[in-house]
Motif scaffolding. Structure first.
Motif, PDB file in Angstrom:
ATOM      1  N   GLU A 176       0.822  -1.208   0.000  1.00  0.00           N
ATOM      2  CA  GLU A 176       0.000   0.000   0.000  1.00  0.00           C
ATOM      3  C   GLU A 176       0.855   1.256   0.000  1.00  0.00           C
ATOM      4  OE1 GLU A 176      -3.735  -0.491   2.603  1.00  0.00           O
ATOM      5  OE2 GLU A 176      -2.033  -1.527   3.511  1.00  0.00           O
ATOM      6  N   GLY A 177       1.995   1.168   0.681  1.00  0.00           N
ATOM      7  CA  GLY A 177       2.882   2.325   0.758  1.00  0.00           C
ATOM      8  C   GLY A 177       3.262   2.827  -0.627  1.00  0.00           C
ATOM      9  N   ASP A 178       3.298   1.881  -1.571  1.00  0.00           N
ATOM     10  CA  ASP A 178       3.647   2.253  -2.942  1.00  0.00           C
ATOM     11  C   ASP A 178       2.654   3.240  -3.547  1.00  0.00           C
ATOM     12  OD1 ASP A 178       5.856   0.659  -2.894  1.00  0.00           O
ATOM     13  OD2 ASP A 178       4.916  -1.048  -3.905  1.00  0.00           O
ATOM     14  N   TRP A 179       1.443   3.309  -2.999  1.00  0.00           N
ATOM     15  CA  TRP A 179       0.416   4.189  -3.590  1.00  0.00           C
ATOM     16  C   TRP A 179       0.250   5.507  -2.855  1.00  0.00           C
ATOM     17  CZ3 TRP A 179      -1.225   3.590  -8.324  1.00  0.00           C
ATOM     18  CH2 TRP A 179      -1.053   2.327  -8.924  1.00  0.00           C
ATOM     19  N   GLY A 194      -7.572  -3.105   2.119  1.00  0.00           N
ATOM     20  CA  GLY A 194      -8.264  -2.711   3.347  1.00  0.00           C
ATOM     21  C   GLY A 194      -9.444  -3.624   3.641  1.00  0.00           C
ATOM     22  N   TRP A 195     -10.267  -3.855   2.612  1.00  0.00           N
ATOM     23  CA  TRP A 195     -11.484  -4.631   2.827  1.00  0.00           C
ATOM     24  C   TRP A 195     -11.171  -6.113   3.095  1.00  0.00           C
ATOM     25  CZ3 TRP A 195     -14.571  -6.952  -1.694  1.00  0.00           C
ATOM     26  CH2 TRP A 195     -15.694  -7.636  -1.209  1.00  0.00           C
ATOM     27  N   LEU A 196     -10.453  -6.758   2.180  1.00  0.00           N
ATOM     28  CA  LEU A 196     -10.257  -8.206   2.298  1.00  0.00           C
ATOM     29  C   LEU A 196      -9.063  -8.583   3.187  1.00  0.00           C
ATOM     30  CD1 LEU A 196     -10.918  -9.423  -1.369  1.00  0.00           C
ATOM     31  CD2 LEU A 196     -12.500  -9.402   0.582  1.00  0.00           C
ATOM     32  N   VAL A 197      -7.927  -7.951   2.954  1.00  0.00           N
ATOM     33  CA  VAL A 197      -6.726  -8.361   3.695  1.00  0.00           C
ATOM     34  C   VAL A 197      -6.834  -7.922   5.160  1.00  0.00           C
ATOM     35  CG1 VAL A 197      -4.220  -8.154   3.846  1.00  0.00           C
ATOM     36  CG2 VAL A 197      -5.331  -8.338   1.599  1.00  0.00           C
ATOM     37  N   ASP A 198      -7.215  -6.673   5.375  1.00  0.00           N
ATOM     38  CA  ASP A 198      -7.392  -6.247   6.766  1.00  0.00           C
ATOM     39  C   ASP A 198      -8.589  -6.955   7.385  1.00  0.00           C
ATOM     40  OD1 ASP A 198      -5.169  -4.577   6.699  1.00  0.00           O
ATOM     41  OD2 ASP A 198      -6.315  -2.884   5.958  1.00  0.00           O
ATOM     42  N   GLY A 199      -9.610  -7.234   6.572  1.00  0.00           N
ATOM     43  CA  GLY A 199     -10.773  -7.982   7.069  1.00  0.00           C
ATOM     44  C   GLY A 199     -10.368  -9.365   7.549  1.00  0.00           C
ATOM     45  N   ALA A 200      -9.563 -10.048   6.736  1.00  0.00           N
ATOM     46  CA  ALA A 200      -9.091 -11.383   7.132  1.00  0.00           C
ATOM     47  C   ALA A 200      -8.200 -11.275   8.367  1.00  0.00           C
ATOM     48  CB  ALA A 200      -8.341 -12.040   5.977  1.00  0.00           C
ATOM     49  N   ALA A 201      -7.371 -10.225   8.386  1.00  0.00           N
ATOM     50  CA  ALA A 201      -6.486 -10.037   9.546  1.00  0.00           C
ATOM     51  C   ALA A 201      -7.311  -9.840  10.815  1.00  0.00           C
ATOM     52  CB  ALA A 201      -5.558  -8.846   9.314  1.00  0.00           C
ATOM     53  N   ILE A 202      -8.392  -9.060  10.708  1.00  0.00           N
ATOM     54  CA  ILE A 202      -9.235  -8.830  11.893  1.00  0.00           C
ATOM     55  C   ILE A 202      -9.840 -10.152  12.360  1.00  0.00           C
ATOM     56  CG2 ILE A 202     -11.318  -7.697  12.767  1.00  0.00           C
ATOM     57  CD1 ILE A 202     -10.706  -5.413  10.773  1.00  0.00           C
ATOM     58  N   CYS A 203     -10.322 -10.935  11.390  1.00  0.00           N
ATOM     59  CA  CYS A 203     -10.890 -12.246  11.733  1.00  0.00           C
ATOM     60  C   CYS A 203      -9.885 -13.096  12.503  1.00  0.00           C
ATOM     61  CB  CYS A 203     -11.230 -13.003  10.457  1.00  0.00           C
ATOM     62  SG  CYS A 203     -12.933 -12.964  10.056  1.00  0.00           S
ATOM     63  N   ASN A 204      -8.662 -13.060  12.043  1.00  0.00           N
ATOM     64  CA  ASN A 204      -7.598 -13.809  12.713  1.00  0.00           C
ATOM     65  C   ASN A 204      -7.285 -13.234  14.086  1.00  0.00           C
ATOM     66  OD1 ASN A 204      -6.525 -16.025  11.353  1.00  0.00           O
ATOM     67  ND2 ASN A 204      -5.458 -14.726   9.872  1.00  0.00           N
ATOM     68  N   GLN A 205      -7.348 -11.914  14.182  1.00  0.00           N
ATOM     69  CA  GLN A 205      -6.780 -11.234  15.343  1.00  0.00           C
ATOM     70  C   GLN A 205      -7.757 -10.988  16.475  1.00  0.00           C
ATOM     71  OE1 GLN A 205      -4.858  -7.823  13.613  1.00  0.00           O
ATOM     72  NE2 GLN A 205      -3.387  -9.074  12.516  1.00  0.00           N
ATOM     73  N   HIS A 226      -9.051   0.619   9.413  1.00  0.00           N
ATOM     74  CA  HIS A 226      -8.413   0.350   8.123  1.00  0.00           C
ATOM     75  C   HIS A 226      -9.374  -0.363   7.188  1.00  0.00           C
ATOM     76  CE1 HIS A 226      -4.199   0.349  10.219  1.00  0.00           C
ATOM     77  NE2 HIS A 226      -4.829   1.489  10.308  1.00  0.00           N
ATOM     78  N   GLN A 227     -10.091  -1.323   7.768  1.00  0.00           N
ATOM     79  CA  GLN A 227     -11.008  -2.061   6.907  1.00  0.00           C
ATOM     80  C   GLN A 227     -12.111  -1.140   6.401  1.00  0.00           C
ATOM     81  OE1 GLN A 227     -13.767  -4.944   8.209  1.00  0.00           O
ATOM     82  NE2 GLN A 227     -13.448  -6.206   6.397  1.00  0.00           N
ATOM     83  N   ARG A 228     -12.601  -0.301   7.266  1.00  0.00           N
ATOM     84  CA  ARG A 228     -13.672   0.616   6.843  1.00  0.00           C
ATOM     85  C   ARG A 228     -13.200   1.572   5.771  1.00  0.00           C
ATOM     86  NH1 ARG A 228     -17.526   3.006  11.428  1.00  0.00           N
ATOM     87  NH2 ARG A 228     -18.082   4.189   9.597  1.00  0.00           N
ATOM     88  N   GLN A 229     -11.963   2.080   5.911  1.00  0.00           N
ATOM     89  CA  GLN A 229     -11.504   3.017   4.878  1.00  0.00           C
ATOM     90  C   GLN A 229     -11.393   2.303   3.537  1.00  0.00           C
ATOM     91  OE1 GLN A 229      -8.349   3.382   3.094  1.00  0.00           O
ATOM     92  NE2 GLN A 229      -7.661   1.411   3.889  1.00  0.00           N
ATOM     93  N   GLY A 230     -10.992   1.043   3.566  1.00  0.00           N
ATOM     94  CA  GLY A 230     -10.881   0.288   2.322  1.00  0.00           C
ATOM     95  C   GLY A 230     -12.241   0.089   1.688  1.00  0.00           C
ATOM     96  N   TYR A 231     -13.198  -0.331   2.503  1.00  0.00           N
ATOM     97  CA  TYR A 231     -14.537  -0.589   1.979  1.00  0.00           C
ATOM     98  C   TYR A 231     -15.175   0.705   1.477  1.00  0.00           C
ATOM     99  CZ  TYR A 231     -19.013  -3.074   1.695  1.00  0.00           C
ATOM    100  OH  TYR A 231     -20.166  -3.666   1.259  1.00  0.00           O
ATOM    101  N   GLU A 232     -14.957   1.776   2.205  1.00  0.00           N
ATOM    102  CA  GLU A 232     -15.522   3.075   1.814  1.00  0.00           C
ATOM    103  C   GLU A 232     -14.918   3.547   0.493  1.00  0.00           C
ATOM    104  OE1 GLU A 232     -15.812   7.631   2.281  1.00  0.00           O
ATOM    105  OE2 GLU A 232     -14.017   6.411   2.199  1.00  0.00           O
ATOM    106  N   LEU A 233     -13.631   3.337   0.312  1.00  0.00           N
ATOM    107  CA  LEU A 233     -12.997   3.691  -0.966  1.00  0.00           C
ATOM    108  C   LEU A 233     -13.627   2.885  -2.113  1.00  0.00           C
ATOM    109  CD1 LEU A 233     -10.834   4.859  -2.902  1.00  0.00           C
ATOM    110  CD2 LEU A 233      -9.238   3.141  -2.038  1.00  0.00           C
TER     111      LEU A 233
END
Lengths: 322, 292
Positions: free
Chosen positions: A62-65, A135-146, A171-178
């Motif tokens: 993400e930092g790349d963007w 944000g949506w999927l990767v952070d979402g999966a991370a939240i599920c794990n965490q 983070h997940q919300r910002q991804g989904y909102e984007l």
């Protein structure tokens, strides 16, 4: 006499083991000063440091963007998010250090490729839609794990996870909102979102680790209550939560086998490509070499700065004591 | 367990509340501030002035962003990201004010993404290549010291919007300067090698340190009206600050600032700015009809 001395140490160890087991059974927290079995300590060092490394390497896709984010608001949000990830890495390294390891050593293990991090970050981020999908999927999966890890038996890890989970939910919300915003935009934007979903869906499912039958560490970690759920259970939970979100967003998840199973009360879904997973986790993913090389370059390039800081601190510590 | 509620946040309506990511709040800084132009002030002058201050911040933030994932320690990545976020926040407010002042109603993104290099008004020190960590520290020291001196005075501006932006920014800039000072000391008075690299960085950056004190005609007119701060008036103070910091760091006392000559404020830039803007603007320009 000699019999008593010979038996005393095992008895002491047994007592400590019994106390440890009792705490685990009673769902009490193990703290750094408490006695713990070597295996428990080793497992935690491995899990917490790999988690820390994942946060740090996870800054890169993400930092790349950040530099090219297409509005100043998105730029600020993304920069704040990547900054949070550096902060998460710092909390987790601190949690790992309570187990008697040294952050500098963990950093060496990362940049020398001796320790793993989440396989997901070895995939490239190809368009700005990837920021939303990560944000949506990767952070979402991370939240599920965490989220279950907030109840992990090791105190410092559990407490770090509480704070991290709160930020991850932003983070997940910002991804989904984007993504919502992009789906309301132009055809080109909608195509970007679908393309990013197609590329990140399967790697996101792989974030929960191998199937339970192939996960040698799961059973012991669950017995120690370091982990609270199996990989497959968490994966199912993630799919069940994500499908309605995808429908609402108007994207198609790239799995023809994905269908609601009334009998099970869950979605059925296809099998991720575990051969690819093994390749990526063992270092042959599309971006493994580049991710590590970048971290290593930053570390090596900064050596003289860290040496200067150490020299300055010791000079001025001497002055202070004079 | 409260953590289990994290997902429920997603099923709630998204009411356009953008304040869930730290550092991204925007409208709040100007809540309740009167945005009408002060009497007698030329809106074009004010817009130009806001672009000068806004572009300095935006371009400097764009340079700093590249330290994230590339700094000597994770702590420095966090700190430099924080500084970039502050500057980005200042730029957004100032560029929005520029669009109000010139009557075009352009928003912050119109200024950031849809102007060519020749319309940017930042000083060359902000656009200069980022170089090594020593150079980044010296650049930050010079820019933050100058900006802090200007903004401290700007907090009394007759333009209530500029005054509010400056009042908020001085706290941020004081932190930026403290951060730069702490690293100037560590590197200058660290190892012989870091001392040498710091001395080289000061020598490399110094030719660019005069320009920020050159007074643009619009700045002069706005200063007479109590709206702007003439940067020439803070030159001696900033030189004293830098001299004190550098000598405490066991580096040589710096020479006088080079003669202030207008350049970036007039839209004249080094070749470094165009590629910086190309990276900043490319996605926005590829999708001119898009909303993000």
């Amino acid at each position: 006499m000699s019999t008593v001395t010979a038996q005393a140490p095992p008895e002491g160890a047994d007592v400590r083991q019994a106390e440890f087991d009792a705490k685990i059974t009673a769902d009490q927290r193990i703290e750094p000063r408490d006695w713990m079995p070597d295996g428990y300590r080793r497992t935690l060092v491995r899990q917490v440091s790999q988690h820390a490394h994942s946060e740090i390497i996870g800054m890169q896709p993400e930092g790349d963007w950040i530099a090219s984010a297409p509005s100043l608001r998105r730029k600020a949000i993304l920069l704040a998010k990547v900054q949070d990830e550096a902060g998460h890495g710092l909390y987790l390294y601190a949690a790992a250090e309570t187990l008697g390891v040294d952050r500098a050593d963990l950093t060496d293990r990362l940049i020398e490729g001796r320790q793993k991090y989440s396989s997901i970050f070895n995939y490239p981020s190809l368009s700005f839609a990837d920021v939303g999908v990560i944000g949506w999927l990767v952070d979402g999966a991370a939240i599920c794990n965490q989220v279950p890890l907030c109840r992990s038996s090791f105190g410092p890890y559990a407490r770090a996870m509480v704070r991290i989970c709160k930020e991850e939910s932003f983070h997940q919300r910002q991804g989904y909102e984007l993504l919502m915003r992009m789906m309301e935009g132009t055809d080109a934007q909608r195509a970007m979102v679908q393309d990013a979903v197609d590329r990140w869906w399967w790697p996101s499912l792989m974030m929960f680790g191998p199937p339970d039958a192939d996960s040698p560490n799961t059973q012991q970690s669950m017995a120690w209550r370091i982990k609270r759920d199996t990989n497959d259970d968490l994966r199912q939970k993630f799919v069940d939560m994500t499908v309605p979100q995808a429908e609402r967003l108007g994207v198609t998840l790239p799995d023809p086998e994905l269908v609601w199973n009334d009998q099970r009360g869950h979605y059925d879904f296809g099998e991720p490509d575990w051969v690819e997973f093994k390749q990526v986790i063992s270092g042959s993913g599309p971006k493994n070499a580049e991710r590590i090389a970048r971290r290593r370059a930053a570390h090596e390039k900064g050596a003289w700065v860290r040496e200067a800081a150490t020299a300055y601190a010791s000079k001025h510590a001497q002055e202070a004591t004079v | 367990m409260s953590g289990d509620n994290i997902y429920t946040a997603l099923s709630e309506e998204h009411g356009g509340d953008a304040r869930w990511a730290f550092g991204t709040g925007f409208t709040d800084a100007l809540a309740g501030v009167d945005t009408t132009l002060p009497e007698g002030v030329d809106g074009r002058d004010l817009a130009l002035y806001c672009q000068m201050l806004g572009d300095d911040a935006l371009v400097q933030a764009q340079r700093l962003i590249h330290w994230v994932t590339d700094a000597p320690e994770l702590e420095e990545e966090v700190a430099l990201a924080n500084i970039a976020l502050d500057l980005l926040g200042q730029a957004r407010l100032l560029l929005s004010r520029a669009g109000q002042a010139d009557g075009t109603g352009r928003d912050e993104d119109a200024f950031a993404y849809h102007r060519p290099a020749a319309q940017f008004r930042n000083v060359h020190l902000a656009e200069a290549p980022r170089g090594d960590f020593a150079r980044a520290v010296v650049t930050l020291l010079a820019l933050s010291s100058t900006r802090l001196a200007v903004f401290t005075r700007l907090a009394d501006s007759r333009d209530p919007v500029l005054a509010a932006i400056a009042a908020k920014a001085v706290h941020e800039l004081a932190y930026h300067r403290d951060y730069a000072v702490s690293w100037t000391l560590r590197l200058g008075d660290g190892t012989p090698y870091s001392h040498e690299r710091m001395a080289q960085a000061v020598a490399d950056v110094w030719p660019l340190t005069g320009e920020p004190f050159a007074t643009h005609p619009a700045e002069a007119r706005l200063t007479d009206q109590g709206v702007a701060v003439d940067p020439a008036t803070v030159r001696a103070e900033v030189h004293e600050v830098l001299t004190q910091v550098l000598t405490t760091a066991t580096l040589d006392a710096p020479p006088a600032f080079p003669e202030p000559v207008l350049a970036g404020r007039e839209g004249e830039h080094t070749p470094e700015l165009a590629p910086l803007l190309e990276e900043l603007q490319k996605v926005a320009r590829e999708h001119p009809e898009a909303t993000w």
